[in-house]
Design a protein around this motif. Structure first.
Motif, short mmCIF file in Angstrom:
data_model
loop_
_atom_site.label_atom_id
_atom_site.label_comp_id
_atom_site.label_asym_id
_atom_site.label_seq_id
_atom_site.Cartn_x
_atom_site.Cartn_y
_atom_site.Cartn_z
N LEU A 499 0.83 -1.21 0.00
CA LEU A 499 0.00 0.00 0.00
C LEU A 499 0.87 1.26 0.00
O LEU A 499 0.57 2.23 -0.70
N ASN A 500 1.94 1.24 0.76
CA ASN A 500 2.85 2.39 0.78
C ASN A 500 3.51 2.59 -0.58
O ASN A 500 3.70 3.74 -1.03
N ARG A 506 2.91 8.66 -7.83
CA ARG A 506 1.94 9.72 -8.11
C ARG A 506 2.26 10.35 -9.46
O ARG A 506 3.39 10.77 -9.71
N PHE A 507 1.23 10.39 -10.33
CA PHE A 507 1.43 10.89 -11.69
C PHE A 507 0.22 11.72 -12.12
O PHE A 507 -0.87 11.58 -11.56
N PRO A 508 0.41 12.58 -13.13
CA PRO A 508 -0.71 13.37 -13.63
C PRO A 508 -1.83 12.47 -14.15
O PRO A 508 -1.57 11.41 -14.74
N THR A 540 -2.37 9.17 -7.15
CA THR A 540 -1.47 8.07 -6.81
C THR A 540 -2.06 6.76 -7.32
O THR A 540 -3.24 6.68 -7.67
N ALA A 541 -1.25 5.73 -7.32
CA ALA A 541 -1.71 4.44 -7.83
C ALA A 541 -2.86 3.88 -7.00
O ALA A 541 -3.80 3.28 -7.54
N ASP A 542 -2.81 4.09 -5.69
CA ASP A 542 -3.92 3.58 -4.87
C ASP A 542 -5.20 4.37 -5.11
O ASP A 542 -6.30 3.81 -5.03
N MET A 547 -10.99 3.80 -8.44
CA MET A 547 -11.95 4.07 -9.52
C MET A 547 -12.70 2.78 -9.88
O MET A 547 -12.15 1.68 -9.80
N PRO A 548 -13.97 2.90 -10.26
CA PRO A 548 -14.82 1.71 -10.45
C PRO A 548 -14.28 0.68 -11.42
O PRO A 548 -14.40 -0.52 -11.20
N ARG A 549 -13.65 1.13 -12.52
CA ARG A 549 -13.22 0.20 -13.56
C ARG A 549 -11.77 -0.25 -13.41
O ARG A 549 -11.28 -1.05 -14.20
#
Length: 682
Positions: A499-500, A506-508, A540-542, A547-549
């Motif tokens: 999780l960390n 983190r990306f646009p 961020t990736a988490d 997001m639903p999909r």
């Protein structure tokens, strides 16, 4: 017959060698109580009396929780499973239902092997005899009197009688006392009076007459067994196993099946339904006392209730790797043998199928579970302190529910005998806590089955995190070893690190969109119309996983393309994905339930119509019971058996929204004029 050292003095005696009894005895022994498992036949310990499967929706959660506390069932199905499928995969992880088809012999052998090989004789002894009476002194349990006349002296007793407590089998218009039919040989000719195992009548008399406990009658049914050599498999739809299979036990990376089988699907038709309805007079009269299971109805009940349906599914489940016996799931019905044969032969793919053993119903006694505490012990003052109950005697149906109650009852019987603090799971702790709380606070008038909808905290109570929720607690009570706790803590550390790692990437949003545009589109039509992606924002990736999909696989592909690769380890993937997916929803769920609990005395409008149009999210059972009882307040509604806390939160949302049009003060049976009731999300 004794297996082990043969002592006659124990801390705990468990009566019954089914799924409840084996878990109860194993749990008591793990804690360190000298335990005897008393059963009429040692060779039937771990027997699967009805369907040859473990798990399913809701039930799979129970198996994972049992395993998280060191139980037998998860490991046994990993060894005896021959067909694995995760039900509800198209829905969220919280309601996934792990289910496995079992080889009956392999599963039973795994259970018996575990009890013999994994437990010291000093703590677990297997005794072959019948239980006829209890030794009671000054209102306390002191022993069990066996059919042989010998006595097993003890401090506590766990009663797990299954369908044997004053059991009576129905086959057509004929009935006879028995707990179940013996398992048939595939080559024997079907008979209208198969071999049986005897009912436990003496114990029923003890409970009803000496202890004067409130007993009721329940009923369950099992379909006929078919000769697989006479089935036209090419006319049925194959249902393959998942391969590689998933493990039920948290200590197994993968299960260890000795082989795989393929199940098949067919279905009833108009001819089948005509036979079912025309021959209804050959069934036992509806005046018999036992109430059958709502969620596993007979073929007659299905055709009667759903007359508009042209077909009902039938799943053909082979009973093992080395047998031709087949279990036709969905075709229970205690018609006479000749009628059952006609029903079977009316179904596509079964026109030449031969019945080896007819299906039957069994009716049996159960105790009103409100007589018990949350430790599943008989309430103090009832004349038998130290008496515990588990399994179908508590009003449940299913192997998994029985095993879940067994581990609770066995644990508390041992703790009481050893003079230690009792072990109770709350509704927040697990589905086992939901199961116990529903039974002992509301009781039941029909065989109780666990569903995910019964749990108000179901987003938290997932199958993937059962070990994280329960293994540390189980360790405190001696149910699991330090090694087992370390395995759990290591997995927790891997999850936290993963999780960390995801939070650190983190990306646009525009970059995420370029690499994985499908995450931002609802469907192909939306994609064809184009979509504007906000610029200048970062995720961020988490957060993307929320997001639903989004899927973990897709996010990992994107990260690799950003030159920031990360692969979540196998043992953490399901939990990491679920934590990211449900984070915001978990917080909202807690707030909604807390709001409902603060306003239990809110009045329910008497004119409220409990229809499917008004309450589409309520089950038919909940609507039926609310319509029947017409509760005046939410507190009254919460005491109705079958009305789940989750459904009450939904009803609360409807009522407050209807009255307040935005969340102002609602009238109540108590003065709550200063309470603001929020409108809850539906």
């Amino acid at each position: 017959m004794l297996s082990g050292k043969g002592s006659t003095e124990y801390d705990v005696v468990v009566i019954g060698g089914g799924h409840a009894g084996t878990e109860a005895a194993a749990a008591a022994a793990r804690i360190g109580a000298r335990t005897a498992l008393l059963t009429q036949r040692l060779d039937t310990i771990g027997e699967m009396s009805c369907n040859p499967s473990i798990g399913g929706i809701g039930k799979g959660h129970l198996v994972k929780e049992i395993d998280a506390m060191g139980g037998v069932m998860g490991s046994a199905i990993d060894q005896g499973g021959i067909h694995f499928r995760m039900l509800n995969r198209r829905k969220g992880e919280a309601v996934w239902g792990p289910r496995a088809q079992a080889d009956r012999d392999l599963y039973k052998a795994a259970v018996q092997r575990t009890l013999v090989d994994d437990y010291d004789d000093a703590y677990l002894c297997l005794v072959e005899d019948s239980a006829e009476d209890l030794v009671l002194e000054n209102g306390k349990v002191k022993g069990v009197i066996m059919g042989s006349g010998n006595i097993l002296y003890c401090q506590t007793v766990v009663l797990t009688t299954g369908t044997f407590l004053r059991g009576r089998i129905y086959l057509g218009l004929e009935s006879y006392p028995a707990g179940r039919h013996e398992r048939p040989s595939e080559d024997e000719a079907a008979t209208s009076r198969p071999r049986t195992e005897p009912a436990a009548n003496a114990l029923a008399n003890l409970l009803e007459n000496r202890l004067q406990l409130p007993l009721g009658r329940l009923k369950t049914g099992t379909p006929p067994r078919l000769d697989g050599r006479t089935i036209d498999w090419d006319d049925c739809d194959p249902q393959p196993s998942e391969n590689p299979p998933f493990a039920f036990s948290f200590i197994n990376e993968t299960p260890s099946p000795q082989g795989f089988i393929q199940c098949y699907r067919t279905g009833t038709n108009a001819d089948t339904h005509a036979i079912v309805m025309n021959e209804k007079d050959t069934l036992a009269p509806p005046s018999t006392d036992g109430t059958g299971p709502r969620y596993c109805p007979s073929i007659y009940k299905k055709v009667e209730r759903f007359g508009h349906r042209s077909s009902h599914g039938v799943w053909l489940e082979p009973e093992g790797l080395n047998t031709n016996l087949v279990y036709p799931n969905g075709l229970s019905g205690a018609y006479p043998l000749e009628v059952q044969q006609r029903i079977i032969n009316s179904i596509h793919g079964l026109t030449n199928a031969r019945i080896v053993q007819p299906g039957y119903d069994v009716e049996y006694d159960f105790i009103d579970p409100t007589c018990m505490g949350h430790d599943l012990g008989l309430a103090t003052g009832r004349g038998a302190d130290g008496l515990f109950f588990a399994g179908q005697i508590c009003g449940t149906t299913g192997y998994e529910e029985a095993a879940a109650l067994g581990i609770i009852a066995g644990t508390n019987a041992a703790l009481l005998a050893l003079k230690k603090q009792r072990f109770v799971l709350s509704r927040r702790d697990g589905y086992i806590g939901v199961l116990v709380d529903d039974l002992v606070t509301r009781g039941t008038q029909e065989p109780y089955r666990v569903f995910t909808s019964r749990a108000e905290y179901r987003l938290h109570l997932r199958a993937d995190n059962a070990d994280l929720r329960l293994t540390p607690l189980a360790y405190q009570y001696g149910l699991v070893s330090e090694q087992r706790l370390e395995i759990c803590m290591n997995r927790q550390n891997i999850i936290d690190r993963s999780l960390n790692e995801l939070k650190s990437r983190r990306f646009p949003v525009s970059l995420w969109y370029d690499k994985v545009p499908s995450l931002f589109m609802e469907d192909d039509d939306a994609r064809s119309k184009g979509s504007s992606v906000p610029s200048g924002r970062h995720k961020t990736a988490d957060e993307i996983l929320n997001m639903p999909r989004a899927t973990l696989d897709a996010v990992e592909v994107a990260l690799a393309s950003f030159d920031a690769p990360y692969q979540v380890p196998r043992e953490a993937r399901d939990t990491v994905a679920a934590v990211c997916k449900y984070g915001a929803y978990l917080e909202r769920q807690e707030k909604e339930y807390d709001a409902y609990k603060r306003n239990e005395n809110l009045l329910i409008p008497p004119e409220l119509e409990y229809s499917a149009d008004t309450f589409p999210a309520l089950s038919a059972e909940v609507r039926e019971k609310l319509s029947l009882h017409r509760p005046k307040t939410f507190a009254e509604a919460s005491r109705i058996s079958g009305v789940t806390p989750a459904s009450l939160v939904y009803l609360h949302s409807h009522v407050t929204s209807r009255r307040n049009g935005g969340g102002q003060v609602a009238s109540s049976s108590k003065d709550n004029s200063n309470i603001t009731v929020p409108v809850l999300a539906r």
